[in-house]
Design an enzyme around this catalytic site. Structure first.
Site, PDB file in Angstrom:
ATOM      1  N   SER A 107      14.609  52.336  61.001  1.00 28.77           N
ATOM      2  CA  SER A 107      13.446  52.936  60.324  1.00 28.77           C
ATOM      3  C   SER A 107      13.213  54.348  60.849  1.00 28.77           C
ATOM      4  CB  SER A 107      12.196  52.091  60.578  1.00 28.77           C
ATOM      5  OG  SER A 107      12.327  50.827  59.983  1.00 28.77           O
TER       6      SER A 107
ATOM      7  N   LYS B 244       3.913  53.962  68.824  1.00 25.61           N
ATOM      8  CA  LYS B 244       4.388  54.828  67.738  1.00 25.61           C
ATOM      9  C   LYS B 244       3.259  55.099  66.754  1.00 25.61           C
ATOM     10  CE  LYS B 244       8.779  52.315  67.431  1.00 25.61           C
ATOM     11  NZ  LYS B 244       9.463  51.395  66.515  1.00 25.61           N
TER      12      LYS B 244
ATOM     13  N   ARG C  27      21.048  44.909  66.501  1.00 25.54           N
ATOM     14  CA  ARG C  27      22.068  45.838  66.011  1.00 25.54           C
ATOM     15  C   ARG C  27      23.075  46.193  67.093  1.00 25.54           C
ATOM     16  NH1 ARG C  27      17.361  49.680  64.013  1.00 25.54           N
ATOM     17  NH2 ARG C  27      16.560  48.576  65.832  1.00 25.54           N
TER      18      ARG C  27
ATOM     19  N   HIS D 122      16.463  45.260  57.416  1.00 28.70           N
ATOM     20  CA  HIS D 122      15.405  44.237  57.483  1.00 28.70           C
ATOM     21  C   HIS D 122      15.620  43.182  56.392  1.00 28.70           C
ATOM     22  CE1 HIS D 122      12.768  47.624  59.318  1.00 28.70           C
ATOM     23  NE2 HIS D 122      13.035  46.776  60.296  1.00 28.70           N
TER      24      HIS D 122
HETATM   25  P1  ADP Z   1       9.765  46.874  66.022  1.00 32.15           P
HETATM   26  O1  ADP Z   1       8.911  48.105  66.235  1.00 32.15           O
HETATM   27  O2  ADP Z   1       9.021  45.593  66.232  1.00 32.15           O
HETATM   28  O3  ADP Z   1      11.101  46.897  66.699  1.00 32.15           O
HETATM   29  P2  ADP Z   1      11.211  47.316  63.541  1.00 32.15           P
HETATM   30  O4  ADP Z   1      10.666  47.328  62.149  1.00 32.15           O
HETATM   31  O5  ADP Z   1      11.856  48.558  64.026  1.00 32.15           O
HETATM   32  O6  ADP Z   1       9.995  46.865  64.421  1.00 32.15           O
HETATM   33  O7  ADP Z   1      12.271  46.130  63.702  1.00 32.15           O
HETATM   34  C1  ADP Z   1      11.912  44.795  63.469  1.00 32.15           C
HETATM   35  C2  ADP Z   1      13.079  43.917  63.837  1.00 32.15           C
HETATM   36  O8  ADP Z   1      14.151  44.146  62.929  1.00 32.15           O
HETATM   37  C3  ADP Z   1      13.670  44.146  65.227  1.00 32.15           C
HETATM   38  O9  ADP Z   1      14.123  42.903  65.733  1.00 32.15           O
HETATM   39  C4  ADP Z   1      14.840  45.054  64.974  1.00 32.15           C
HETATM   40  O10 ADP Z   1      15.831  44.937  65.957  1.00 32.15           O
HETATM   41  C5  ADP Z   1      15.325  44.497  63.634  1.00 32.15           C
HETATM   42  N1  ADP Z   1      16.037  45.498  62.855  1.00 32.15           N
HETATM   43  C6  ADP Z   1      15.672  46.744  62.554  1.00 32.15           C
HETATM   44  N2  ADP Z   1      16.603  47.379  61.810  1.00 32.15           N
HETATM   45  C7  ADP Z   1      17.613  46.477  61.646  1.00 32.15           C
HETATM   46  C8  ADP Z   1      18.891  46.518  60.997  1.00 32.15           C
HETATM   47  N3  ADP Z   1      19.342  47.619  60.411  1.00 32.15           N
HETATM   48  N4  ADP Z   1      19.665  45.409  61.038  1.00 32.15           N
HETATM   49  C9  ADP Z   1      19.224  44.300  61.677  1.00 32.15           C
HETATM   50  N5  ADP Z   1      18.047  44.201  62.331  1.00 32.15           N
HETATM   51  C10 ADP Z   1      17.250  45.269  62.314  1.00 32.15           C
END
Ligand code: ADP
Length: 160
Positions: A130, A44, A93, A20
């Site tokens: 996450s 979730k 990703r 992030h």
């Molecule tokens: P959501 O539940 O909205 O997907 P996340 O916190 O899991 O929330 O992810 C938020 C955004 O960050 C999404 O666009 C996700 O693809 C991106 N993201 C999550 N982890 C990574 C990472 N390791 N590298 C790049 N982008 C990421």
């Protein structure tokens, strides 16, 4: 003077990871202002409360200019419009992310006209999610390769 380019980077951030953080840093090179907006995914159950996720994001981005950390409930596009932002920022990703995110982006554009800008995960961060950070932390594993130190600390506290 040209109008400021403002984007919202929405996400669950449960917890915020180095992936992030990479997207935030790179988003700031594209937009004049970036609003990182914590929200809850209705599908979730969150480990960290929205306030805790927001506080961690504030801590790990301290000193980054042009950045605001916020949270919201409801439709992302309504929040984006209310903040006067012109785009949504999301990270990609894998091809699975691209599949899901392109559906989401097209839906958001269809219902609001708001565009989504994708940034590809840095090669060293593309494996980080996450979900897996939570799983490793729950089982007492070392998450320091995936999250900033204060996030690892917060997870340890939460899970003991
Ligand atoms: P959501 O539940 O909205 O997907 P996340 O916190 O899991 O929330 O992810 C938020 C955004 O960050 C999404 O666009 C996700 O693809 C991106 N993201 C999550 N982890 C990574 C990472 N390791 N590298 C790049 N982008 C990421």
């Amino acid at each position: 003077m040209a109008e400021k380019r403002i984007a919202v980077y929405p996400g669950t951030f449960d917890p915020p990871t180095l992936g992030h953080l990479d997207i935030i840093g790179r988003g700031l090179t594209i937009f004049d202002e970036l609003i990182v907006a914590v929200t809850d995914n209705p599908e979730k159950v969150s480990l960290l409360a929205a306030d805790e996720r927001r506080a961690l994001l504030t801590e790990i981005t301290r000193g980054m200019a042009g950045l605001t950390i916020d949270s919201f409930e409801g439709l992302t596009v309504d929040y984006v419009a209310a903040r006067g932002a012109g785009a949504i920022l999301r990270g990609i990703r894998t091809s699975t992310d691209l599949d899901y995110e392109s559906h989401l982006a097209l839906t958001n554009r269809a219902i609001s006209g708001i565009e989504t800008v994708f940034v590809l995960a840095g090669p060293q961060y593309g494996f980080i999610s996450s979900h897996l950070v939570r799983e490793v932390a729950r089982l007492g594993g070392d998450v320091s390769a995936m999250v900033p130190p204060c996030v690892a600390e917060a997870l340890k506290k939460k899970l003991t």
